[in-house]
Motif scaffolding. Structure first.
Motif: not given
Length: 218
Positions: A75-99
């Motif tokens: 939930e605290d991942t920076h938005w640029l890293d979130v964008l990178e995760a979308f690209a790496q996994h070729n997904s348009n949905v990204m699950p969010v977990l807490d600590e």
């Protein structure tokens, strides 16, 4: 900028006990590339739409768990890293977990792209640089240090492509001392793919990132 406001729960995740047929129906109703799957309170991964259509309708998701893609952000991942995760996994949905690994919901790519379009990366005047380096040989902190050590300012950067263990990083910086920044990147063994002035940076961004080109329409 905080993007936690974009975490949504409009669509309930699938359960391991659900049938493949149920998953197929969900995908028919939505435009999601993946669906999160839960085992009770535990997030176990995502099933892709492509895989779901290949499985037998009578199977349960437990039967095809081996094919799940396991990815998520915090939930605290920076938005640029979130964008990178979308690209790496070729997904348009990204699950969010807490600590504590509790499932909180998911991001949709279109929401993060809208956040991206509202960021200084797009509206601040500057230059866009595209660099490459081995995926285990660079760090965002090093990139920022290189830019700032040359009295320039970084507006944003992200991994825009990945192939053969080489990461392509696109960054936008203030127009001051661009040549010095480029020379320093080369000294640190980065390959400079391109450096564009502000009036052409969006074309370069679209041309060099097939993934973002599918979703970025500004």
């Amino acid at each position: 900028m905080d993007i936690r406001e974009y975490i949504i729960n409009d669509v309930e995740p699938l359960e391991l006990k659900d049938s493949v047929q149920h998953a197929k129906k969900i995908f028919q109703q939505l435009t999601f590339s993946h669906m999160p799957v839960m085992d009770g309170e535990l997030y176990v991964g995502c099933v892709s739409e492509t895989d779901a259509h290949c499985f037998e309708a009578g199977q349960s998701l437990t039967d095809v768990k081996y094919a799940f893609d396991v990815f998520m952000v915090r939930e605290d991942t920076h938005w640029l890293d979130v964008l990178e995760a979308f690209a790496q996994h070729n997904s348009n949905v990204m699950p969010v977990l807490d600590e504590k690994n509790k499932y909180l919901g998911y991001y949709e790519l279109k929401d993060i792209m809208q956040h991206f379009s509202d960021s200084p990366f797009l509206y601040e005047s500057g230059a866009v640089i595209v660099i490459e380096k081995g995926s285990t040989d660079y760090s965002f902190s090093e990139i920022a240090q290189i830019v700032e050590s040359n009295d320039s300012k970084i507006f944003g950067f992200f991994v825009s492509n990945y192939r053969d263990h080489i990461s392509e990083i696109t960054l936008k910086i203030s127009p001051a001392n661009v040549n010095a920044v480029l020379q320093t990147f080369r000294r640190y063994s980065y390959d400079v793919v391109s450096a564009a002035e502000d009036d052409s940076y969006l074309d370069a961004l679209k041309e060099r990132s097939d993934y973002l080109d599918k979703y970025l329409n500004i």
